[in-house]
Design a protein around this motif. Structure first.
Motif, PDB file in Angstrom:
ATOM      1  N   LEU A  78       5.426  -0.217  -5.596  1.00 59.96           N
ATOM      2  CA  LEU A  78       5.323   1.206  -5.900  1.00 59.96           C
ATOM      3  C   LEU A  78       4.718   2.002  -4.740  1.00 59.96           C
ATOM      4  CD1 LEU A  78       5.803   3.363  -8.020  1.00 59.96           C
ATOM      5  CD2 LEU A  78       3.557   2.829  -9.005  1.00 59.96           C
ATOM      6  N   PHE A  79       3.686   1.453  -4.105  1.00 56.98           N
ATOM      7  CA  PHE A  79       3.037   2.178  -3.024  1.00 56.98           C
ATOM      8  C   PHE A  79       4.006   2.426  -1.870  1.00 56.98           C
ATOM      9  CE2 PHE A  79       0.629   2.092   1.011  1.00 56.98           C
ATOM     10  CZ  PHE A  79      -0.135   3.227   0.827  1.00 56.98           C
ATOM     11  N   PHE A  80       4.782   1.401  -1.495  1.00 48.54           N
ATOM     12  CA  PHE A  80       5.730   1.567  -0.401  1.00 48.54           C
ATOM     13  C   PHE A  80       6.862   2.512  -0.801  1.00 48.54           C
ATOM     14  CE2 PHE A  80       3.703  -2.466   0.659  1.00 48.54           C
ATOM     15  CZ  PHE A  80       3.395  -2.241   1.994  1.00 48.54           C
ATOM     16  N   PHE A  81       7.216   2.498  -2.061  1.00 49.88           N
ATOM     17  CA  PHE A  81       8.245   3.423  -2.531  1.00 49.88           C
ATOM     18  C   PHE A  81       7.768   4.873  -2.409  1.00 49.88           C
ATOM     19  CE2 PHE A  81      10.009   5.872  -6.164  1.00 49.88           C
ATOM     20  CZ  PHE A  81      11.316   5.964  -5.703  1.00 49.88           C
ATOM     21  N   LEU A  82       6.512   5.140  -2.782  1.00 46.94           N
ATOM     22  CA  LEU A  82       5.975   6.495  -2.659  1.00 46.94           C
ATOM     23  C   LEU A  82       5.846   6.901  -1.187  1.00 46.94           C
ATOM     24  CD1 LEU A  82       3.232   6.528  -5.450  1.00 46.94           C
ATOM     25  CD2 LEU A  82       5.517   7.559  -5.496  1.00 46.94           C
ATOM     26  N   LEU A  83       5.487   5.953  -0.335  1.00 46.43           N
ATOM     27  CA  LEU A  83       5.468   6.247   1.098  1.00 46.43           C
ATOM     28  C   LEU A  83       6.869   6.615   1.580  1.00 46.43           C
ATOM     29  CD1 LEU A  83       3.187   3.647   2.929  1.00 46.43           C
ATOM     30  CD2 LEU A  83       2.788   6.084   2.586  1.00 46.43           C
ATOM     31  N   PHE A  84       7.857   5.874   1.108  1.00 44.78           N
ATOM     32  CA  PHE A  84       9.241   6.148   1.469  1.00 44.78           C
ATOM     33  C   PHE A  84       9.637   7.557   1.064  1.00 44.78           C
ATOM     34  CE2 PHE A  84      13.797   6.146   0.923  1.00 44.78           C
ATOM     35  CZ  PHE A  84      14.267   5.386   1.988  1.00 44.78           C
ATOM     36  N   LEU A  85       9.212   7.985  -0.130  1.00 44.62           N
ATOM     37  CA  LEU A  85       9.546   9.329  -0.596  1.00 44.62           C
ATOM     38  C   LEU A  85       8.888  10.403   0.261  1.00 44.62           C
ATOM     39  CD1 LEU A  85       9.379   9.052  -4.497  1.00 44.62           C
ATOM     40  CD2 LEU A  85      11.368   8.931  -3.000  1.00 44.62           C
ATOM     41  N   ARG A  86       7.708  10.131   0.785  1.00 46.64           N
ATOM     42  CA  ARG A  86       7.045  11.114   1.637  1.00 46.64           C
ATOM     43  C   ARG A  86       7.706  11.184   3.012  1.00 46.64           C
ATOM     44  NH1 ARG A  86       4.094  14.484  -1.622  1.00 46.64           N
ATOM     45  NH2 ARG A  86       3.071  13.215  -3.225  1.00 46.64           N
TER      46      ARG A  86
END
Length: 268
Positions: free
Chosen positions: A155-163
């Motif tokens: 989840l953390f890397f996914f949110l980084l990806f979205l940013r």
């Protein structure tokens, strides 16, 4: 209705505070307009072109030298206000940070304010606006919910990806994350790290443009080299996170999940 009334009350109080802060100015610089016009004071306003940006930067530079605490408080308050209430347009404030405080202090302020403001927006949405977010943005919430479920293990890397590669504007992501039950700690650090490239581009650009006296200066070799270096440095974090997470994130280069691609092919 109770939650909506509470949100409106908080917004009203914050608006009054920011208005009073921006109008109760300490003695500022004076500008001679001519013999017939007399002496006039600079007036603070959001810039709409390069000349106004440079003039505002000059004015706030004076205030920074004479009233540093006031300028810092005014800048942080304006930034937190825009971020907390999901008002688009943080790029202008990032550019002003670079023009007023310089590239490195400006970058630090932009990162801290954007993270704090996004977290306040997260809290306000969680406390007052979940049902309104679902009502106003049903498709966005449904799309992000699917992707959060698909990438729950990373989840953390996914949110980084979205940013780094936003499928939706940052302000939309701030107000929808509480609906998606994103833990605040993961949200906080994903914003802090994920917005560094964007903040860096805006702050450094503002620092450069504030020193330019004409549009012709933009096309000088020195300015073009600095802008190219900014672009290249901003691409590095995004390329790294995309490369490192491509095996664990279920998104393609356009931000589309593999499941959605398969479903689309079945419908064809």
């Amino acid at each position: 209705m109770r939650s909506l009334a509470g949100l409106v009350a908080i917004a009203a109080v914050a608006s009054v505070y920011l208005y009073l802060l921006s109008t109760c100015l300490p003695p500022g610089p004076r500008k001679v307009k001519g013999e017939s016009e007399g002496v006039q004071e600079y007036r603070l306003k959001f810039p709409s072109d390069l000349d106004e940006l440079r003039e505002l930067a000059h004015t706030l530079k004076f205030y920074e030298r004479e009233h540093y605490g006031y300028v810092l408080l005014l800048y942080c308050s304006a930034y937190l206000y825009k971020q907390s209430f999901a008002i688009p347009g943080s790029s202008l404030l990032n550019m002003l940070a670079g023009a007023i405080f310089g590239p490195w202090l400006g970058l630090a302020l932009a990162c801290v304010c954007s993270t704090a403001g996004s977290t306040l927006c997260f809290l306000l949405s969680s406390a007052f606006g979940k049902q309104y977010v679902v009502y106003l943005f049903p498709e966005t919430v449904a799309m992000l919910q699917r992707k959060v479920e698909e990438n729950h293990s990373s989840l953390f890397f996914f949110l980084l990806f979205l940013r780094f590669f936003p499928m939706t504007p940052n302000w939309t992501l701030n107000i929808t994350c509480p609906v998606l039950n994103i833990p605040m700690s993961i949200f906080f650090f994903s914003v802090l790290i994920g917005l560094i490239p964007y903040n860096f581009i805006c702050v450094r650009t503002g620092s450069i443009l504030s020193k330019i006296s004409s549009l012709d200066d933009i096309f000088s070799w020195s300015t073009l080299a600095q802008l190219l270096a900014i672009a290249l440095m901003a691409l590095v974090p995004g390329a790294l996170i995309k490369h490192c997470s491509k095996d664990c994130l279920k998104v393609d280069s356009n931000g589309t999940s593999q499941a959605e691609i398969k479903n689309a092919r079945k419908r064809q």
